[in-house]
Design a protein around this motif. Structure first.
Motif, PDB file in Angstrom:
ATOM      1  N   VAL A   1       0.838  -1.202   0.000  1.00 13.93           N
ATOM      2  CA  VAL A   1       0.000   0.000   0.000  1.00 13.93           C
ATOM      3  C   VAL A   1       0.873   1.252   0.000  1.00 13.93           C
ATOM      4  CG1 VAL A   1      -1.651   1.340   1.355  1.00 13.93           C
ATOM      5  CG2 VAL A   1      -1.962  -1.131   1.089  1.00 13.93           C
ATOM      6  N   LEU A   2       1.887   1.273   0.863  1.00 13.52           N
ATOM      7  CA  LEU A   2       2.773   2.431   0.926  1.00 13.52           C
ATOM      8  C   LEU A   2       3.495   2.654  -0.398  1.00 13.52           C
ATOM      9  CD1 LEU A   2       4.300   1.780   4.468  1.00 13.52           C
ATOM     10  CD2 LEU A   2       2.693   3.605   3.859  1.00 13.52           C
ATOM     11  N   GLU A   3       3.793   1.576  -1.098  1.00 14.43           N
ATOM     12  CA  GLU A   3       4.479   1.706  -2.386  1.00 14.43           C
ATOM     13  C   GLU A   3       3.627   2.407  -3.439  1.00 14.43           C
ATOM     14  OE1 GLU A   3       7.490  -2.156  -2.256  1.00 14.43           O
ATOM     15  OE2 GLU A   3       5.477  -2.357  -3.131  1.00 14.43           O
ATOM     16  N   ARG A   4       2.309   2.458  -3.216  1.00 16.62           N
ATOM     17  CA  ARG A   4       1.427   3.145  -4.164  1.00 16.62           C
ATOM     18  C   ARG A   4       1.287   4.635  -3.861  1.00 16.62           C
ATOM     19  NH1 ARG A   4      -1.613  -1.784  -3.607  1.00 16.62           N
ATOM     20  NH2 ARG A   4      -3.235  -0.794  -2.350  1.00 16.62           N
ATOM     21  N   LEU A   5       1.840   5.088  -2.741  1.00 22.79           N
ATOM     22  CA  LEU A   5       1.750   6.515  -2.395  1.00 22.79           C
ATOM     23  C   LEU A   5       2.952   7.246  -2.994  1.00 22.79           C
ATOM     24  CD1 LEU A   5       0.593   6.357   1.345  1.00 22.79           C
ATOM     25  CD2 LEU A   5      -0.790   6.404  -0.741  1.00 22.79           C
ATOM     26  N   ARG A   6       2.947   7.378  -4.296  1.00 17.32           N
ATOM     27  CA  ARG A   6       4.105   7.956  -4.982  1.00 17.32           C
ATOM     28  C   ARG A   6       4.105   9.478  -4.936  1.00 17.32           C
ATOM     29  NH1 ARG A   6       2.128   3.738  -8.099  1.00 17.32           N
ATOM     30  NH2 ARG A   6       3.569   1.964  -8.307  1.00 17.32           N
ATOM     31  N   ARG A   7       2.912  10.082  -4.968  1.00 17.77           N
ATOM     32  CA  ARG A   7       2.839  11.549  -5.026  1.00 17.77           C
ATOM     33  C   ARG A   7       2.175  12.152  -3.795  1.00 17.77           C
ATOM     34  NH1 ARG A   7       1.024   9.752  -9.841  1.00 17.77           N
ATOM     35  NH2 ARG A   7      -1.116  10.348  -9.306  1.00 17.77           N
ATOM     36  N   THR A   8       1.585  11.345  -2.957  1.00 20.96           N
ATOM     37  CA  THR A   8       0.869  11.858  -1.798  1.00 20.96           C
ATOM     38  C   THR A   8       1.848  12.250  -0.696  1.00 20.96           C
ATOM     39  OG1 THR A   8      -0.973  10.365  -2.295  1.00 20.96           O
ATOM     40  CG2 THR A   8      -0.930  11.380  -0.104  1.00 20.96           C
ATOM     41  N   PRO A   9       1.855  13.518  -0.262  1.00 28.45           N
ATOM     42  CA  PRO A   9       2.718  13.899   0.859  1.00 28.45           C
ATOM     43  C   PRO A   9       2.341  13.122   2.118  1.00 28.45           C
ATOM     44  CG  PRO A   9       1.941  15.844  -0.317  1.00 28.45           C
ATOM     45  CD  PRO A   9       1.157  14.685  -0.844  1.00 28.45           C
TER      46      PRO A   9
ATOM     47  N   ALA B   1      10.634   5.986  -0.065  1.00 22.11           N
ATOM     48  CA  ALA B   1      11.743   6.407  -0.930  1.00 22.11           C
ATOM     49  C   ALA B   1      11.814   5.529  -2.161  1.00 22.11           C
ATOM     50  CB  ALA B   1      13.057   6.357  -0.148  1.00 22.11           C
ATOM     51  N   ARG B   2      11.627   4.222  -1.972  1.00 19.33           N
ATOM     52  CA  ARG B   2      11.649   3.287  -3.094  1.00 19.33           C
ATOM     53  C   ARG B   2      10.513   3.579  -4.079  1.00 19.33           C
ATOM     54  NH1 ARG B   2      11.898  -0.834  -0.132  1.00 19.33           N
ATOM     55  NH2 ARG B   2       9.711  -1.505  -0.167  1.00 19.33           N
ATOM     56  N   ALA B   3       9.378   4.067  -3.548  1.00 18.46           N
ATOM     57  CA  ALA B   3       8.238   4.391  -4.402  1.00 18.46           C
ATOM     58  C   ALA B   3       8.426   5.706  -5.148  1.00 18.46           C
ATOM     59  CB  ALA B   3       6.967   4.456  -3.560  1.00 18.46           C
ATOM     60  N   GLY B   4       9.463   6.460  -4.784  1.00 18.47           N
ATOM     61  CA  GLY B   4       9.702   7.737  -5.447  1.00 18.47           C
ATOM     62  C   GLY B   4       8.990   8.906  -4.803  1.00 18.47           C
ATOM     63  N   ASN B   5       8.457   8.723  -3.599  1.00 16.56           N
ATOM     64  CA  ASN B   5       7.775   9.805  -2.889  1.00 16.56           C
ATOM     65  C   ASN B   5       8.818  10.789  -2.354  1.00 16.56           C
ATOM     66  OD1 ASN B   5       6.353  11.426  -0.963  1.00 16.56           O
ATOM     67  ND2 ASN B   5       4.770   9.843  -0.856  1.00 16.56           N
TER      68      ASN B   5
END
Length: 470
Positions: free
Chosen positions: A223-231, A257-261
């Motif tokens: 789930v956390l990996e899908r939060l790429r743009r959400t602060p 960090a791995r998700a690019g957030n």
């Protein structure tokens, strides 16, 4: 006649309007600078939920304000548990919805994080439709269990959820988190390592394998990996004793960090407990209102300011860049719960059947009863059931179920260990008599003795594995 009808219609419309005004929920001020309005809305599955919207009293600012929905922790907690947080956000000019958690489709043995996420998203939509709220700047705050639910809701509707704030969220699945929580509290009570190993190892494995622990394997990482743009602002009290703060912070930091957030802030609340409220060691609460007879604790210094200033920065279009504060230490490290296996539940089931076979056959066949074997069967049943019940009670009722503690063990666990010794001794008496050359049992007696004998033999390795012999 037409004039009479017109007058009656006008009176009816006026009366209906008056009744609507009387029954509609109105906003009210309590003299503390805040305006509150009771609301209802439909959550997941169409369930009607009740909540309160809080805002700052007085003229609104130059533009629409951000909004935030508070998602509570485990248990059927009413909204009053989060009153201090709701008021802190509202005083900062952030319109806040806090609502009573559902009790339908949520129980001690059932969790559906997806359904809870639907409730949270329904709250977001409610705030988006209110005047004075920027529909593009409504986010979620999640505490403890809400630290799993809020990111899940955001991952399902990134266009609706503008940001996520968590306090006391775990980076692990619920079963490993609860095992760490219990062993940490048992350590605080003076319970030694052997019983703690039982709780974190075979007992946790049994709870998960039998389905007695709801949502045991829920993994927050995908789930956390899908939060790429959400602060994301993820906080933990530096004295959190219910989720492992250092380990959870590392998991969230690495995953986002791995998700690019690029807007994930990891922080810790000084002198904060699991809920971010004041504590001296994580096990007490200092000040604050009472909730179910226990202190909630005042908000820890700087806790509310950290959250509200971060939300205001995000709403202004300047989300802080990713950062991570130094993590505090932990008294204990968490341990992975062993994978579910067939022997977790089958072994005690076979032991219970083996010990129960002797008294059952005695009743059915009315044959002779050998006293030592009768004691083995009875003590074996009691020992296995007690060994299972003691850790189960701790998982259900918490570490308080272990009181009193004697010699580093729960007193009831000492009783279980005494029963285990008695089983071995009682089984050894007829075995020794047979080895000394006593009268050979006939075939029928052998058939009756075989189940209890096998159960007694299997009880020893099982008791060692379960930790009874520790």
């Amino acid at each position: 006649m037409s004039l009479i009808r017109t007058v009656l219609a006008a009176l009816s419309a006026a009366l209906a309007g008056a009744l609507l005004l009387l029954t509609a929920p109105g906003a009210y001020a309590a003299g503390d600078g805040l305006v509150r309005q009771e609301v209802t809305f439909r959550g997941g599955g169409g369930l009607v939920l009740h909540g309160t919207v809080l805002g700052k009293e007085g003229a609104p600012g130059p533009g629409p304000e951000p909004g935030i929905v508070l998602v509570g922790g485990s248990g059927p907690g009413p909204r009053d548990e989060y009153r201090q947080e709701a008021e802190a956000f509202a005083r900062a000019g952030i319109t806040t919805l806090v609502y009573d958690k559902r009790t339908v489709d949520y129980s001690l043995l059932h969790r559906d994080f997806g359904l809870l996420a639907d409730d949270a998203l329904a709250g977001v939509r409610l705030l988006q439709g209110r005047s004075g709220v920027d529909p593009h700047q409504v986010g979620l705050w999640g505490f403890s269990e809400g630290g799993w639910v809020a990111p899940l809701a955001a991952s399902r509707s990134a266009d609706d959820v503008a940001f996520v704030v968590t306090i006391g969220g775990s980076g692990y699945d619920p079963l490993r988190t609860q095992a760490w929580n219990l062993t940490t509290h048992l350590h605080h009570r003076g319970v030694g390592a052997p019983f703690r190993r039982t709780m974190a190892g075979p007992a946790a494995q049994f709870m998960g394998g039998t389905g007695l622990f709801p949502a045991a394997d829920y993994d927050p990482v995908p789930v956390l990996e899908r939060l790429r743009r959400t602060p994301v602002l993820a906080l933990w009290g530096d004295h959190d004793t219910q989720v492992p703060p250092r380990e959870s912070a590392r998991i969230l930091r690495e995953t986002l960090a791995r998700a690019g957030n690029r807007h994930a802030v990891i922080g810790f609340v000084a002198d904060g407990a699991h809920n971010g409220h004041r504590t001296s060691d994580g096990f007490d609460r200092i000040g604050g209102p009472l909730f179910h007879g226990k202190k909630l604790g005042d908000l820890a210094p700087g806790y509310a300011q950290t959250m509200t200033s971060w939300v205001r920065a995000v709403a202004a279009g300047h989300p802080p860049v990713s950062s991570a504060a130094p993590a505090p230490g932990q008294v204990l490290d968490s341990t992975p719960v062993p994978a579910h296996a067939w022997y977790t539940w089958l072994a005690p089931a076979l032991l219970l059947l083996g010990f129960a076979a002797y008294p059952v056959t005695a009743l059915l066949r009315r044959g002779p009863v050998l006293r030592p074997v009768r004691w083995t069967a009875g003590l074996g049943l009691l020992a296995v059931m007690s060994a299972l019940a003691c850790p189960f009670a701790v998982y259900v009722a918490g570490d308080g179920a272990t009181a009193p503690v004697v010699w580093g063990r729960p007193a009831v666990w000492l009783v279980v260990q005494g029963l285990a010794v008695a089983v071995v001794v009682s089984a050894g008496i007829p075995a020794a008599a047979f080895l000394r050359g006593g009268p050979a049992p006939n075939r029928a007696t052998w058939l009756r003795l075989a189940p209890v004998g096998l159960a007694a033999a299997g009880f020893v390795p099982w008791a060692v594995w379960w930790g009874v012999a520790g």
